[in-house]
Scaffold this active site. Structure first.
Site, PDB file in Angstrom:
ATOM      1  N   SER A 148       1.093  -1.235   0.469  1.00 39.86           N
ATOM      2  CA  SER A 148      -0.605  -0.152  -0.234  1.00 39.86           C
ATOM      3  C   SER A 148       0.830   1.748   0.100  1.00 39.86           C
ATOM      4  O   SER A 148       1.693   1.419   0.725  1.00 39.86           O
ATOM      5  CB  SER A 148      -0.576   0.490   1.193  1.00 39.86           C
ATOM      6  N   TYR A 164      -2.820  -1.153  10.129  1.00 41.93           N
ATOM      7  CA  TYR A 164      -2.798  -1.952   8.927  1.00 41.93           C
ATOM      8  C   TYR A 164      -1.289   0.117   7.520  1.00 41.93           C
ATOM      9  O   TYR A 164      -0.764  -1.796   7.750  1.00 41.93           O
ATOM     10  CB  TYR A 164      -3.899  -0.678   8.518  1.00 41.93           C
TER      11      TYR A 164
END
Length: 257
Positions: A148, A164
């Protein structure tokens, strides 16, 4: 040149393939000629994905919770029972958790790391024999991990996804580590997506995708073809000399953050 990007006769496994980025990956792989196994926890989503994608090629689904050793074993057993080799593994299954800094629970780290990091390692290791079986000298097997942009650029204040972002930075390092471990028969790379429309980004796109995308260097959020293109490239012979790379697919956001 077209042959460099074709995936005819290849078999791919896409985790988290029932929706979002995983579904975008699977569609591109099928259109390029691959057969695809989808996996995620939610059987209903998988069934809908298989129905939608079946006109494009051979696709099937294996429900499994890949944040657990049992889920990894179930997917491995299912694929091993049907295939002698797989050419590409897309470790795309992911979890997220949001909570204010003062309230962020321990369970928010356990769940996210189990899926995003531990699950990636365990499934890659479990499927390594099948990947090795597919590898050739001029076209190694592939592992493609979904990282990401949040693992490259720290999310801004108010983006309370602490576990995350940390897990995706871990995915990037795990990608590099595995690339060295599994070379030369298996190439390991990561895609670091920016903002794409999915259930995970629903709140971020509350103002509308056009309005949000207008503030990005390329003037838009990501589209399905952006994920399909990089996925086909990394699974195809065109990328046979690339391993250990983390490739941002973010519309240039990482260049200004």
């Amino acid at each position: 040149m077209t042959d460099l990007f074709r995936l005819d006769g290849k078999v791919a496994v896409v985790t988290g393939g029932g929706r979002g980025i995983g579904l975008m990956m699977a569609r591109g792989l099928l259109q390029a000629g691959a057969s695809v196994y989808l996996s995620s926890r939610k059987e209903a989503e998988l069934d809908a994905a298989v129905e939608a994608l079946s006109p494009l090629g051979r696709v099937s689904a294996v429900p499994a919770d890949l944040g657990t050793a049992e889920g990894v074993a179930a997917l491995t057993a299912a694929v091993t029972g049907r295939e002698d080799a797989i050419h590409a593994l897309f470790n795309n299954a992911g979890a997220a958790w949001g909570a204010p800094y003062e309230e962020f629970p321990e369970s928010g780290f356990d769940k996210v790391y189990n899926v995003n990091v531990k699950g990636v390692f365990l499934l890659t290791r479990a499927l390594t024999p099948l990947l090795n079986a597919a590898a050739t000298e001029d076209d190694p097997a592939r592992v493609i991990n979904t990282g990401s942009i949040d693992g490259i650029v720290a999310p801004g204040k108010g983006r309370d996804n602490f576990s995350y972002s940390a897990s995706k930075a871990a995915v990037h390092m795990l990608t590099r580590h595995l690339a060295g471990e599994l070379a030369p028969k298996i190439l390991v790379n990561a895609i670091a997506p920016g903002l794409f429309e999915s259930r995970m980004t629903k709140e971020m796109l509350r103002a509308g995708s056009d309005a949000v995308g207008a503030g990005m260097p390329l003037g838009r959020i990501g589209q399905p073809d952006d994920i399909a293109g990089i996925s086909v490239f990394l699974a195809s012979r065109a990328s046979a000399y690339i391993t250990g790379a983390v490739i941002p697919v973010d519309g240039g956001v990482s260049t200004i953050s």
